[in-house]
Design a protein around this motif. Structure first.
Motif, mmCIF file in Angstrom:
data_model
loop_
_atom_site.group_PDB
_atom_site.id
_atom_site.type_symbol
_atom_site.label_atom_id
_atom_site.label_comp_id
_atom_site.label_asym_id
_atom_site.label_seq_id
_atom_site.Cartn_x
_atom_site.Cartn_y
_atom_site.Cartn_z
ATOM 1 N N SER A 421 0.176 -1.442 -0.097
ATOM 2 C CA SER A 421 -0.033 -0.127 -0.177
ATOM 3 C C SER A 421 0.695 1.329 -0.213
ATOM 4 C CB SER A 421 -1.240 -0.150 1.033
ATOM 5 O OG SER A 421 0.156 -0.343 1.968
ATOM 6 N N TYR A 422 1.906 1.452 0.064
ATOM 7 C CA TYR A 422 2.996 2.618 0.463
ATOM 8 C C TYR A 422 4.436 1.829 0.112
ATOM 9 C CZ TYR A 422 3.377 1.194 5.431
ATOM 10 O OH TYR A 422 3.573 1.084 6.497
ATOM 11 N N ILE A 462 16.198 -0.863 5.207
ATOM 12 C CA ILE A 462 14.521 -1.208 5.972
ATOM 13 C C ILE A 462 14.191 -2.361 5.230
ATOM 14 C CG2 ILE A 462 13.960 -0.025 3.962
ATOM 15 C CD1 ILE A 462 12.032 1.381 5.817
ATOM 16 N N ALA A 463 13.485 -3.286 5.904
ATOM 17 C CA ALA A 463 12.059 -3.486 5.693
ATOM 18 C C ALA A 463 10.909 -3.912 6.458
ATOM 19 C CB ALA A 463 13.147 -5.000 5.949
ATOM 20 N N SER A 464 9.842 -3.843 6.135
ATOM 21 C CA SER A 464 8.281 -4.488 6.588
ATOM 22 C C SER A 464 8.302 -5.740 6.812
ATOM 23 C CB SER A 464 7.822 -4.200 5.330
ATOM 24 O OG SER A 464 5.995 -3.754 5.838
ATOM 25 N N LEU A 465 7.711 -5.441 8.244
ATOM 26 C CA LEU A 465 6.936 -6.846 8.988
ATOM 27 C C LEU A 465 5.764 -7.359 9.081
ATOM 28 C CD1 LEU A 465 9.319 -5.885 12.156
ATOM 29 C CD2 LEU A 465 10.032 -7.399 10.359
ATOM 30 N N ASN A 466 4.620 -5.600 9.036
ATOM 31 C CA ASN A 466 4.087 -6.167 8.390
ATOM 32 C C ASN A 466 3.472 -4.961 7.897
ATOM 33 O OD1 ASN A 466 2.538 -4.594 10.727
ATOM 34 N ND2 ASN A 466 3.286 -6.345 11.908
ATOM 35 N N PRO A 467 1.610 -4.487 7.326
ATOM 36 C CA PRO A 467 1.214 -3.617 7.051
ATOM 37 C C PRO A 467 1.135 -2.487 7.539
ATOM 38 C CG PRO A 467 0.134 -5.065 6.334
ATOM 39 C CD PRO A 467 0.761 -5.687 7.586
ATOM 40 N N LEU A 491 -4.287 9.689 8.186
ATOM 41 C CA LEU A 491 -4.450 10.059 7.025
ATOM 42 C C LEU A 491 -4.209 9.619 5.543
ATOM 43 C CD1 LEU A 491 -3.340 12.897 5.828
ATOM 44 C CD2 LEU A 491 -1.429 12.214 6.701
ATOM 45 N N LEU A 492 -3.909 7.997 5.984
ATOM 46 C CA LEU A 492 -3.642 7.495 4.740
ATOM 47 C C LEU A 492 -4.887 6.887 4.460
ATOM 48 C CD1 LEU A 492 -0.312 5.699 5.822
ATOM 49 C CD2 LEU A 492 -1.002 6.923 4.090
ATOM 50 N N SER A 493 -5.923 6.975 5.570
ATOM 51 C CA SER A 493 -7.034 5.808 5.664
ATOM 52 C C SER A 493 -7.870 7.007 4.598
ATOM 53 C CB SER A 493 -7.626 5.502 6.409
ATOM 54 O OG SER A 493 -9.567 5.339 6.433
ATOM 55 N N GLY A 494 -8.160 8.506 4.567
ATOM 56 C CA GLY A 494 -9.084 9.107 3.924
ATOM 57 C C GLY A 494 -8.171 10.053 2.751
ATOM 58 N N THR A 500 -5.972 0.317 7.982
ATOM 59 C CA THR A 500 -4.423 0.093 8.936
ATOM 60 C C THR A 500 -5.402 -1.550 9.502
ATOM 61 O OG1 THR A 500 -3.320 1.447 8.303
ATOM 62 C CG2 THR A 500 -2.611 0.063 10.322
ATOM 63 N N PRO A 501 -5.109 -2.674 9.697
ATOM 64 C CA PRO A 501 -6.235 -3.168 10.146
ATOM 65 C C PRO A 501 -5.474 -3.062 11.882
ATOM 66 C CG PRO A 501 -4.601 -4.773 8.819
ATOM 67 C CD PRO A 501 -4.708 -3.597 8.791
ATOM 68 N N GLY A 502 -6.341 -2.880 13.155
ATOM 69 C CA GLY A 502 -6.599 -2.768 14.401
ATOM 70 C C GLY A 502 -5.304 -0.856 14.627
ATOM 71 N N ALA A 503 -6.190 0.139 14.366
ATOM 72 C CA ALA A 503 -5.770 1.286 13.482
ATOM 73 C C ALA A 503 -6.181 1.812 15.429
ATOM 74 C CB ALA A 503 -6.045 1.878 12.609
#
Length: 816
Positions: A421-422, A462-467, A491-494, A500-503
């Protein structure tokens, strides 16, 4: 056929006052970005950001100038660099609006040192350039309709002063019979040169006629304008200095001196010490004089630029824009009653703690200030970001608009979030940045939406672990784990339609202590040091556009949740398993004892011991297979190693090839499975020996790890791709092209290339005509955006490739 389409360029502006200019007819703003010249249209309603990087210089660009010659409305760009060269750029098409693509049409190599200043003499085709060699060179420039450029040397001016380096030049035609050049730099005086018209009607040679004293530090900027549009009007010269003051000088035509300007009572003792000595020079029957006009006091730190503007949002009114290291821009105007120059608008960051810590991302202030005729101001900060303000008559003030920016040093690491997503990037400028697509009214454009990490060490990987979680490694020998805060999730949702799960359970935002390096989580309402309740969420919730620079640097930090220790040197490589449960890391090393791979569990952040030992030098690349069955590592020891997963989270050495390449291996990647039933595993390695090698693992991987089968029997060389230079990054497209795997690779010269590898191992290169030159420097990383776009109607059969290069972050849509 494979074609590339630029989707986004993230690049920061250079920290040099002369490294930017704004073309008033086309609205094009050009600025130095590393070794490149970046092009941007601030008034673009689609907000596409930087449209092109002009690649050619071999070192940082110090000066950018639009040539005001008679070439129609086509903008012509002149750039000077530390590489001692001056380059001329023109639109590729005669009709600029048909094709805004620029190409280099000339290269000038007359200077023997860094080119620091360039000025064009209006009404002529003359250009003046100044260099660290202490010389000014005057030359003419001509460009034909077919973009054939020619230049001719006219004159050299030696400044004849030890250690005097010209940093600013201003030139103007005072009358048909006399030209003037003002020069300043690492000297506290402004030098004035003039050339008169000879008896034969030709212009003579330049000679020095005055040396204007007064400043007490280096002079960083000069600008000349006519005071009023009437014929015979005086000219005003502005000089901005590191002594925190701006001096105005009046150039008057006539034997009589101009009336003395009113003394500003606010200057106090300054007013008594100001000299009003007249400097006269003649040209035939014409006489001119230069006298001190005014001292502008209002900045608290070095002043980098001062620029005049006569046509603006207020109609005809002479104004001066100054940019300073005190993090502010000031608009000066002469009061009609008192005749004193006063500040009518002040923009930027006015704070008692201005730039006191890198945690704000604003150390160093504003390095340049530019005008646009319709009432728009632009300035670049030390963080590399451009800010734009536009005059709003309804409120009677300048309002900030969307700008552009990016890293100011080489981008060393890049990673898509696990759901695609980003995009995240890390750089030697000690920041981590988050980029995403702003979606509105059927339009999309990439922007920086957060600056999760502003560090005190150079960031390497850098590495992504989850969203909503990532890990980064730096020169500080440890790794830090960050979670996305609720304010950024909102912000990203709007604005980007990213869920984002569990925001709801995430911390609101984060702050950084003035003397710390760890971002501290902050809840929705936490008291500050004075006991007042602050609501952090509202500042970002109200946004209907991507965050502005002051919001990025202060409100978008991610809270740090963990530190991972164990390595004894700077982190050199990071990788997260596909599940995100494991982290593999390595550090710089010169012995087998330190060239180990350390594994960590993301569930409890404990190290999985013992570390994986097998390399003898620094590990430069790590990559997990699609099913996490294997971990691939490559390094400076010219070796690749396959580590196979056994019980639990343990990985053991399964195959090793110490002679895979003849020089160090710089990058590696796995070939995506052709289908869920395809049992073949193929990976690629790339190195300084100018070769990419594809390796195939035998179908039966279930042999016990203690089986001493030779690596060449377990893994066979599947294909070899020959390149024309050392390969610094490699990646494989997530889906096949006509039944073949597309291998994309970047080299140390900033060029992307590729090859197709068929199922039988045969290699065919793609059309080199479609290979874009991404950067003038090295490409450090390539990563494909996979999960999100499988259902993305915008791309169809296309794919998105992110590139980390010396000069920025680039996103390309690749069409198959």
């Amino acid at each position: 056929m494979v074609t590339f389409e630029k989707s986004f360029i993230g690049a920061g502006g250079n920290r040099h006052p002369a490294a930017s200019d704004w073309h008033q007819d086309s609205g094009l703003l050009a600025f130095g970005s590393g070794r490149n010249v970046a092009l941007w249209y601030p008034k673009d309603e689609k907000a596409h950001g930087i449209t092109q990087l002009l690649v050619g210089h071999q070192d940082d660009v110090n000066v950018v100038k639009f040539f005001p010659g008679s070439f129609g409305r086509r903008p012509v760009i002149i750039s000077g660099s530390v590489d001692k060269t001056i380059r001329i750029w023109c639109p590729e098409s005669k009709e600029f609006h048909e094709s805004p693509h620029f190409v280099q049409v000339d290269k000038i190599e007359s200077h023997s040192a860094s080119v620091n200043a360039i000025c064009c003499l209006n009404g002529t085709n003359l250009v003046v350039s100044g260099s660290s060699d202490g010389e000014l060179k005057i030359w003419s420039l001509d460009i034909s309709e077919k973009n054939v450029a020619s230049h001719k040397w006219k004159e050299n001016i030696s400044l004849c002063r030890p250690k005097f380096i010209p940093l600013a030049i201003a030139a103007i035609r005072l009358s048909p019979s006399i030209d003037l050049i003002a020069v300043a730099g690492t000297f506290n005086k402004v030098l004035i040169f003039t050339r008169p018209k000879g008896l034969d009607g030709s212009m003579g040679m330049f000679r020095q006629v005055a040396s204007l004293p007064g400043h007490e530090g280096w002079i960083r900027s000069l600008d000349i304008t006519q005071e009023t549009p009437e014929d015979g009007s005086d000219f005003l010269l502005a000089s901005a200095s590191q002594d925190k003051y701006i001096r105005l000088w009046r150039i008057h035509r006539g034997a009589d001196l101009p009336a003395a300007a009113a003394t500003d009572p606010s200057l106090g003792s300054f007013g008594l010490a100001l000299s009003n000595k007249a400097y006269r020079f003649n040209s035939g029957e014409e006489t001119h004089s230069i006298t001190f006009e005014a001292l502008l006091v209002g900045h608290e730190d070095w002043i980098y630029t001062a620029r005049w503007m006569r046509l603006n949002a207020h109609g005809y009114r002479l104004q001066l824009l100054s940019a300073s290291a005190d993090n502010s821009l000031a608009v000066w105007e002469k009061d009609d009653v008192s005749l004193i120059w006063v500040v009518t608008s002040r923009l930027g960051e006015i704070s008692a703690q201005k730039g006191s810590t890198t945690a704000t991302g604003s150390t160093g202030g504003f390095w340049s200030g530019l005008w646009f005729y319709s009432g728009i101001l632009a300035s670049v900060s030390a963080a590399g970001s451009w800010r734009v303000w536009e005059w709003d008559p309804s409120v009677g003030d300048y309002l900030q608009q969307i700008g552009v920016g990016g890293h100011t040093k080489e981008v060393r690491g890049i990673s898509w979030s696990k759901d695609g997503s980003y995009l995240l990037s890390t750089s030697a400028d000690q920041t981590t940045r988050l980029y995403a697509e702003w979606k509105r009214d059927g339009r999309r454009s990439w922007h920086e939406f957060a600056r999760p990490q502003i560090h005190g060490y150079d960031l390497n990987c850098i590495a992504s672990l989850n969203p909503s979680r990532f890990i980064s490694g730096a020169d500080e020998k440890l790794m830090r784990v960050f979670d996305e805060p609720a304010s950024i999730a909102t912000l990203l949702s709007g604005l980007c339609e990213i869920a984002t799960p569990g925001a709801a359970s995430l911390p609101e935002t984060a702050t950084m202590p003035v003397l710390g390096l760890s971002n501290k989580a902050v809840d929705a309402a936490d008291p500050d040091s004075e006991g007042n309740t602050q609501t952090y969420k509202s500042a970002l919730e109200a946004l209907t556009h991507p965050p502005l620079e002051d919001q990025l640097s202060r409100l978008t930090l991610f809270p740090e949740i963990e530190k991972l220790y164990g390595h004894g040197a700077e982190i050199s490589a990071l990788a997260a398993s596909q599940s995100g449960n494991l982290i593999a890391s390595a550090c710089r090393a010169s012995s087998e004892e330190h060239a180990v791979i350390r594994m960590y569990r993301s569930s409890d952040w404990r190290e999985v011991k013992p570390p994986l030992q097998g390399h003898s030098h620094t590990v430069l690349g790590l990559s997990f297979s699609a099913d996490d069955e294997f971990l691939l590592s490559v390094g400076r020891d010219r070796t690749w190693i396959l580590w196979r997963k056994e019980e639990g989270d343990d990985y053991v050495l399964w195959a090793k090839n110490p002679s895979a390449h003849t020089r160090m291996i710089l990058s590696c990647a796995w070939v995506p499975p052709r289908s869920t039933t395809d049992s073949r595993r193929i990976f690629v390695t790339a190195g300084r020996d100018k070769k990419i090698r594809a390796w195939a693992i035998e179908t039966d991987v279930n042999k016990p790890s203690d089986d001493k089968t030779n690596a060449r029997e377990r893994v066979t060389l599947f294909a070899t791709v020959d390149a024309d230079g050392p390969i610094t990054a490699v990646s494989v497209a997530p889906s096949p092209v006509d039944g073949s795997w597309l291998v994309v690779y970047g080299n140390e010269n900033g060029r992307l290339s590729g090859a197709l590898i068929s199922v039988d191992g045969s290699v065919s290169p793609w059309d080199e005509g479609h290979s874009p030159i991404v950067s003038s420097g090295e490409i450090h990383g390539l990563e494909w955006r996979v999960p999100l776009q499988q259902s993305d109607e915008k791309l169809g059969n296309g794919r998105t490739l992110a590139v980390a290069a010396d000069d920025g972050v680039l996103v390309y849509d690749m069409w198959l």
